[in-house]
Enzyme design. Structure first.
Site, PDB file in Angstrom:
ATOM      1  N   ARG A  55       0.804  -1.224   0.000  1.00  0.00           N
ATOM      2  CA  ARG A  55       0.000   0.000   0.000  1.00  0.00           C
ATOM      3  C   ARG A  55       0.840   1.279   0.000  1.00  0.00           C
ATOM      4  O   ARG A  55       0.620   2.191  -0.810  1.00  0.00           O
ATOM      5  CB  ARG A  55      -0.910   0.030   1.249  1.00  0.00           C
ATOM      6  CG  ARG A  55      -2.111  -0.829   1.167  1.00  0.00           C
ATOM      7  CD  ARG A  55      -2.471  -1.358   2.548  1.00  0.00           C
ATOM      8  NE  ARG A  55      -1.556  -2.425   2.872  1.00  0.00           N
ATOM      9  CZ  ARG A  55      -1.786  -3.700   2.579  1.00  0.00           C
ATOM     10  NH1 ARG A  55      -2.917  -4.044   2.064  1.00  0.00           N
ATOM     11  NH2 ARG A  55      -0.884  -4.635   2.815  1.00  0.00           N
ATOM     12  N   THR A  56       1.810   1.367   0.916  1.00  0.00           N
ATOM     13  CA  THR A  56       2.549   2.624   1.091  1.00  0.00           C
ATOM     14  C   THR A  56       3.387   2.938  -0.147  1.00  0.00           C
ATOM     15  O   THR A  56       3.392   4.074  -0.634  1.00  0.00           O
ATOM     16  CB  THR A  56       3.441   2.522   2.346  1.00  0.00           C
ATOM     17  OG1 THR A  56       2.659   2.026   3.427  1.00  0.00           O
ATOM     18  CG2 THR A  56       4.031   3.867   2.716  1.00  0.00           C
ATOM     19  N   LYS A  83      25.117  -6.091  -1.636  1.00  0.00           N
ATOM     20  CA  LYS A  83      26.590  -6.229  -1.675  1.00  0.00           C
ATOM     21  C   LYS A  83      27.228  -5.515  -0.486  1.00  0.00           C
ATOM     22  O   LYS A  83      28.442  -5.356  -0.430  1.00  0.00           O
ATOM     23  CB  LYS A  83      27.141  -5.622  -2.969  1.00  0.00           C
ATOM     24  CG  LYS A  83      26.610  -6.268  -4.237  1.00  0.00           C
ATOM     25  CD  LYS A  83      27.123  -5.490  -5.456  1.00  0.00           C
ATOM     26  CE  LYS A  83      26.273  -5.789  -6.679  1.00  0.00           C
ATOM     27  NZ  LYS A  83      26.446  -4.784  -7.728  1.00  0.00           N
ATOM     28  N   ARG A 105      11.287   3.721   3.756  1.00  0.00           N
ATOM     29  CA  ARG A 105      10.840   2.675   4.682  1.00  0.00           C
ATOM     30  C   ARG A 105      12.066   1.841   5.023  1.00  0.00           C
ATOM     31  O   ARG A 105      12.804   1.409   4.125  1.00  0.00           O
ATOM     32  CB  ARG A 105       9.754   1.801   4.074  1.00  0.00           C
ATOM     33  CG  ARG A 105       9.495   0.569   4.956  1.00  0.00           C
ATOM     34  CD  ARG A 105       8.257  -0.179   4.589  1.00  0.00           C
ATOM     35  NE  ARG A 105       7.066   0.576   4.946  1.00  0.00           N
ATOM     36  CZ  ARG A 105       5.841   0.044   4.969  1.00  0.00           C
ATOM     37  NH1 ARG A 105       5.657  -1.224   4.654  1.00  0.00           N
ATOM     38  NH2 ARG A 105       4.802   0.787   5.286  1.00  0.00           N
ATOM     39  N   HIS A 135       4.946   5.548  11.660  1.00  0.00           N
ATOM     40  CA  HIS A 135       4.437   5.490  10.285  1.00  0.00           C
ATOM     41  C   HIS A 135       3.472   6.676  10.135  1.00  0.00           C
ATOM     42  O   HIS A 135       2.254   6.520  10.103  1.00  0.00           O
ATOM     43  CB  HIS A 135       3.719   4.152  10.080  1.00  0.00           C
ATOM     44  CG  HIS A 135       3.423   3.798   8.658  1.00  0.00           C
ATOM     45  ND1 HIS A 135       3.591   4.662   7.595  1.00  0.00           N
ATOM     46  CD2 HIS A 135       2.941   2.639   8.125  1.00  0.00           C
ATOM     47  CE1 HIS A 135       3.223   4.051   6.482  1.00  0.00           C
ATOM     48  NE2 HIS A 135       2.834   2.827   6.770  1.00  0.00           N
TER      49      HIS A 135
HETATM   50  N1   CP Z   1      -0.266  -0.086   5.983  1.00  0.00           N
HETATM   51  C1   CP Z   1       0.925  -0.341   5.403  1.00  0.00           C
HETATM   52  O1   CP Z   1       1.949   0.266   5.732  1.00  0.00           O
HETATM   53  O2   CP Z   1       0.877  -1.306   4.429  1.00  0.00           O
HETATM   54  P1   CP Z   1       2.122  -1.753   3.540  1.00  0.00           P
HETATM   55  O3   CP Z   1       3.088  -2.469   4.443  1.00  0.00           O
HETATM   56  O4   CP Z   1       1.533  -2.672   2.493  1.00  0.00           O
HETATM   57  O5   CP Z   1       2.735  -0.534   2.948  1.00  0.00           O
END
Ligand code: CP
Length: 319
Positions: A55-56, A83, A105, A135
């Site tokens: 999603r993100t 590497k 991320r 998040h």
């Molecule tokens: N909610 C969320 O962060 O989903 P993803 O891990 O799929 O990005």
């Protein structure tokens, strides 16, 4: 507006409402035949993902493209990270390519802060999830979704009662939501077994409950958290069945909610564990809508951090 978005706690009330109002403007684009703004034309947004995401990652890419930015997607899998290349050298490589914003991320809590504070990147840094820490854009899209359903899409969340349920210990979504919901005036209850609550939770601006049944009749929104088995190296509960029986949202518990209450989950879901199939697909579940709202909210964040600090004018829409 702040230069980076690293934590939901970085946003004061004014900034948080500005992001939600800007996201509401962005959401009007989805009704147009051409869903694009020229706001970030000539800017480069890098999506730097060291951890898996559906999603993100996709919604940040869609958001940047709808703002006409050039988008570079970097995934650690298949890159020189395998590497042994460091975060610093990866960042310097992206800087050399002229990144105006880096969306990161990472499995390590604090990696986005390191990127922003070390000076390796000139542009804005956006935390798209760091370890078990935060998040913030998930919390913003959750607040946007709650506001749309329970506040007519305007203002803040004063007085609304939000119940966050499950694996709070490992949840960056819970941490960011607690910060942002508190800033926006909501009353938060966290529900979890004692083993899945972090040390120091008594200092959070929340009420703690070990029973899911107690807060449900008073909840305006209930947010189920994924049980993060990949971050668990010990037995935090006796069995999946026992967890589901005590902390899962099934139809019987759903019937305890007020009629207007909404059911949320950040995804990905463990269907049958923290949430029953029928509840996930119920017409009071807003889980799919949360994903759609993620694009509008991430457009707003990129627009405010990279493009300017005001809401877009309708004339900026490409027709
Ligand atoms: N909610 C969320 O962060 O989903 P993803 O891990 O799929 O990005």
């Amino acid at each position: 507006m702040i230069p980076h978005l690293l934590s939901a706690a970085d946003l004061d009330h004014e900034d948080a409402v500005l992001v939600l109002d800007t996201a509401a403007e962005m959401a009007t684009l989805s009704d147009r035949s051409v869903k694009k703004l020229p706001a970030l034309r000539g800017k480069t947004v890098v999506n730097l993902f060291f951890e898996d995401s559906t999603r993100t990652r996709i919604s940040f890419e869609a958001a940047a493209k709808r703002l006409s930015a050039d988008v570079i997607n970097f995934s650690a899998k298949g890159s020189s990270v395998s590497k042994g290349e460091t975060l610093k050298d990866t960042a310097l490589t992206l800087q050399a390519m002229g990144a105006d914003a880096v969306v990161i991320r990472h499995g390590s809590s604090g990696a986005p802060h390191r990127l922003a504070e070390a000076g390796w990147i000139d542009g804005a840094v956006v935390n798209a999830g760091d370890g078990t820490h935060e998040h913030p854009t998930q919390a913003l899209l959750d607040a946007f979704t709650i506001r749309r359903h329970l506040r007519g899409g305007e203002g803040d969340l004063s007085g609304l009662r939000v119940t966050i349920v499950g694996d709070v210990l490992h949840s960056r979504v819970a941490r960011s939501n607690v910060h942002l919901l508190d800033t926006l005036g909501a009353k938060v209850t966290v529900v979890a077994p004692p083993t899945l609550l972090p040390v120091g939770v008594e200092e959070w601006p929340v009420t703690v409950s070990y029973s899911l049944d107690d807060p449900l009749p008073e909840s305006d929104a209930v947010m189920m958290l994924r049980v993060q088995r990949e971050r668990m190296n010990a037995a935090f509960f006796p069995s999946a069945r026992e967890y589901s029986r005590r902390y899962g949202l099934d139809q019987v518990r759903m019937d305890m909610l007020p009629e207007h209450a909404i059911v949320m989950h950040p995804g990905p879901m463990n269907r049958g564990m923290e949430i029953a199939d029928g509840v996930a697909d119920h017409d009071r579940s807003v889980i799919v809508e949360q994903v759609a709202n993620g694009v509008s909210v991430r457009m707003a964040v990129l627009y405010l951090l990279v493009g300017g600090s005001r809401q877009p004018e309708p004339t900026e829409v490409i027709v």
